[in-house]
Motif scaffolding. Structure first.
Motif, short mmCIF file in Angstrom:
data_model
loop_
_atom_site.label_atom_id
_atom_site.label_comp_id
_atom_site.label_asym_id
_atom_site.label_seq_id
_atom_site.Cartn_x
_atom_site.Cartn_y
_atom_site.Cartn_z
N CYS A 236 0.85 -1.18 0.00
CA CYS A 236 0.00 0.00 0.00
C CYS A 236 0.88 1.24 0.00
O CYS A 236 1.68 1.44 0.93
CB CYS A 236 -0.92 0.00 1.22
N LYS A 237 0.78 2.05 -1.04
CA LYS A 237 1.53 3.29 -1.12
C LYS A 237 0.60 4.45 -0.81
O LYS A 237 -0.38 4.69 -1.51
CB LYS A 237 2.13 3.48 -2.51
N HIS A 238 0.91 5.19 0.25
CA HIS A 238 0.10 6.33 0.66
C HIS A 238 0.46 7.53 -0.23
O HIS A 238 1.62 7.91 -0.33
CB HIS A 238 0.35 6.65 2.14
N ILE A 239 -0.56 8.12 -0.85
CA ILE A 239 -0.31 9.15 -1.87
C ILE A 239 -0.67 10.53 -1.38
O ILE A 239 0.12 11.47 -1.48
CB ILE A 239 -1.11 8.83 -3.15
N VAL A 249 -8.43 5.56 10.72
CA VAL A 249 -9.46 4.54 10.56
C VAL A 249 -9.26 3.46 11.61
O VAL A 249 -8.15 3.00 11.84
CB VAL A 249 -9.39 3.92 9.14
N LYS A 250 -10.34 3.04 12.23
CA LYS A 250 -10.27 2.04 13.30
C LYS A 250 -11.16 0.85 12.98
O LYS A 250 -12.15 0.96 12.26
CB LYS A 250 -10.68 2.66 14.64
N ASP A 251 -10.80 -0.30 13.54
CA ASP A 251 -11.62 -1.50 13.38
C ASP A 251 -13.05 -1.24 13.84
O ASP A 251 -13.28 -0.60 14.88
CB ASP A 251 -11.04 -2.66 14.20
N LEU A 322 -7.13 -0.72 3.66
CA LEU A 322 -7.91 0.40 4.18
C LEU A 322 -7.69 0.58 5.67
O LEU A 322 -7.72 1.71 6.18
CB LEU A 322 -9.40 0.17 3.90
N ALA A 323 -7.48 -0.52 6.37
CA ALA A 323 -7.27 -0.44 7.83
C ALA A 323 -5.98 0.27 8.19
O ALA A 323 -5.80 0.66 9.34
CB ALA A 323 -7.28 -1.85 8.41
N SER A 324 -5.08 0.46 7.22
CA SER A 324 -3.82 1.15 7.49
C SER A 324 -3.85 2.61 7.07
O SER A 324 -2.84 3.30 7.13
CB SER A 324 -2.68 0.44 6.74
N MET A 325 -5.02 3.11 6.66
CA MET A 325 -5.13 4.45 6.10
C MET A 325 -5.83 5.42 7.05
O MET A 325 -6.33 5.04 8.11
CB MET A 325 -5.87 4.39 4.76
N ILE A 379 -10.47 7.04 0.85
CA ILE A 379 -11.46 7.01 1.92
C ILE A 379 -12.01 8.41 2.09
O ILE A 379 -11.26 9.36 2.27
CB ILE A 379 -10.83 6.52 3.24
N ALA A 380 -13.32 8.54 1.99
CA ALA A 380 -13.93 9.86 2.12
C ALA A 380 -13.59 10.45 3.49
O ALA A 380 -13.55 9.73 4.49
CB ALA A 380 -15.44 9.76 1.95
N PRO A 381 -13.34 11.76 3.55
CA PRO A 381 -13.05 12.39 4.85
C PRO A 381 -14.19 12.15 5.83
O PRO A 381 -15.37 12.16 5.44
CB PRO A 381 -12.93 13.88 4.49
N LYS A 382 -13.84 11.93 7.07
CA LYS A 382 -14.85 11.57 8.06
C LYS A 382 -15.88 12.67 8.24
O LYS A 382 -17.09 12.40 8.37
CB LYS A 382 -14.16 11.28 9.40
#
Length: 507
Positions: A236-239, A249-251, A322-325, A379-382
């Motif tokens: 996963c490359k964070h851009i 992001v949390k479980d 996604l869990a790492s973002m 991931i859409a902003p919270k």
């Protein structure tokens, strides 16, 4: 008693005679088909060579690749103990008419009138075994004729293969409808076929080969190190982190995801971004709901034999990445089929109309077995980021931002403020209409039983915007509806709200 035994014996004799006669009738018909097949090939393809098993081959191109491999079916070099796999191109025609019933060539498909933009016209990836049963149907099984011919070929060779019906599709005939590689004509029963067959590549160990593709891509295209993994062979490359980066992001949380899915050659097989769908000519196959954000519950997926998850609408690889973002973050993900569709792949599904018992194929791209997948995800902003796509919501407006110019906000029209203080919220339609208040809207993330502290304020400007959005004049249109507004965030009626509004949208 003896009469009964005699009757049974007589019945057995008659049954045996009937079976024998039926077999005698069958064999000559098949013999006739084979003689007719041989005669046709000898007349129309005099340079074709008959090989063991009963098919004829004609070399159209001989490979000059150094060290080119020939498939052997030997699984001893595979880490999984599976047979070799092959990548093959082919176009299949009915022998006597020349009608194409399947092709991997997009130009032939266009000529036949069967081309689709969701079809990935690339070599088919299959195990070197005849009549492979792992697929969703027999539509993509390797016929015995192809199997026999491939055993004579090396990587890069192109053969024309003449196959009798008994080594092709026999009495069942064939239609490739729903396979993802349709031809224009269905194949009738007991018809010989011609296959123009290219052996592109022999893969001794599909799992090892796939892992090497993913690792090489991660290093050369994404600029990552081999150790930069979320899981083994999942990168996963964070851009981009957007405007709001403090929300991890949390479980257990449900996030809204926008994505573009593609293969390693760049072919886009799915997206819920409308502009991207139009660019790749996929929009014609989607309805409007396809562009909704994909809701994913983080951590809800479990790895299964085919890599999919029963809890989410995404494969394990996407869920894990996604869990790492962060909320509002964009990233690129690549992973092996272990976290995707495994050694079985994914093929078109069927849907049944509620008004009819007939089934139709859902337009979708075939995802071959052992195929790495790449996803560009966001991931859409919270609480939004102030853009029209992701407007700021109540939490951002009242607790985070302070005074900001030129942003979009959104919320449900919960009522109006009757006085100079937001705490004088009125959320009853009759009272709002009777009060005649047309200026001070109150917006919330909720629609009913809203408290004043769950709202932010809106100062509608005089003119067209006020005429369109004030509740007394437009009660059926805006009350409890979601609206988007563009303006500046300021203190208004004792809390933060939006003023100087210049644009709006009613959803």
């Amino acid at each position: 008693m003896r009469r009964g035994i005699f009757a049974c014996a007589a019945a057995m004799v008659i049954a045996l005679l009937a079976t024998s006669c039926a077999k005698q009738e069958e064999d000559p018909i098949e013999d006739q088909r084979l003689r007719s097949f041989d005669a046709w090939v000898e007349k129309n393809a005099p340079n074709a060579q008959k090989i063991e098993g009963g098919v004829y081959i004609e070399k159209l191109y001989s490979s000059t690749q150094p060290g080119a491999l020939t498939p052997t079916g030997n699984s001893s070099s595979s880490s999984t103990g599976e047979s070799e796999w092959v990548m093959i191109n082919y176009t299949g025609r009915e022998m006597t008419t020349g009608n194409v019933f399947v092709t991997r060539d997009p130009e032939i498909a266009k000529h036949q009138g069967s081309f689709t933009y969701y079809t990935h016209y690339t070599p088919e990836y299959v195990p070197y075994t005849p009549y492979n049963s792992m697929y969703y149907s027999s539509n993509v099984d390797m016929i015995m004729g192809n199997f026999l011919a491939l055993g004579q070929m090396k990587e890069g060779d192109i053969y024309r293969v003449y196959i009798p019906s008994s080594l092709a599709y026999s009495s069942s005939g064939f239609s490739y409808d729903g396979s993802g590689f349709e031809g224009q004509n269905a194949l009738g029963e007991n018809l010989p076929v011609i296959m123009d067959l290219e052996l592109v590549k022999v893969i001794k160990d599909p799992s090892k080969y796939e892992a090497s593709l993913v690792q090489n891509y991660a290093v050369s295209q994404m600029g990552l190190n081999l150790s930069d993994t979320v899981r083994t062979n999942l990168y996963c490359k964070h851009i981009s982190y957007g405007k709001e980066t403090q929300d991890t992001v949390k479980d257990g949380e449900t996030v809204s995801v926008y994505y573009v899915g593609r293969f390693m050659d760049g072919f886009v097989f799915d997206t819920n971004i409308e502009d991207t769908a139009k660019k790749h000519n996929l929009a014609q196959y989607y309805d409007d709901t396809h562009y909704d954000a994909l809701s994913v519950e983080i951590g809800a997926s479990e790895e299964t034999d085919d890599g999919t998850t029963s809890e989410n609408a995404v494969v394990v690889g996407m869920d894990a990445a996604l869990a790492s973002m962060l909320y509002g973050e964009s990233a690129q993900i690549i992973f092996t089929s272990t976290y995707g569709y495994g050694s079985s792949g994914q093929f078109p599904t069927y849907s049944t109309s509620s008004s009819s018992s007939s089934s139709t194929v859902v337009a979708s791209t075939v995802i071959p077995p052992y195929t790495p997948l790449i996803f560009d995800v966001m991931i859409a902003p919270k609480y939004g980021d102030g853009t029209k796509q992701f407007p700021y919501t109540f939490h951002a407006v009242t607790e985070r931002l302070g005074e900001v110019d030129g942003v979009w906000v959104e919320g449900y029209v919960a009522g109006v403020a009757l006085g100079d203080d937001y705490t004088t919220l009125c959320d009853t339609l009759t009272t709002i209409v009777e009060s005649g208040v047309k200026t001070n809207l109150m917006l919330s993330d909720k629609t009913y039983q809203v408290k004043p502290e769950e709202c932010f304020t809106v100062k509608l400007p005089e003119g067209a915007i006020m005429d369109a959005l004030n509740v007394p004049d437009n009660e059926g249109k805006v009350f409890r509806q979601k609206v988007k507004l563009y303006g500046n965030l300021r203190k208004y009626l004792g809390t933060y709200g939006i003023v100087d509004i210049t644009d709006y949208a009613i959803e």
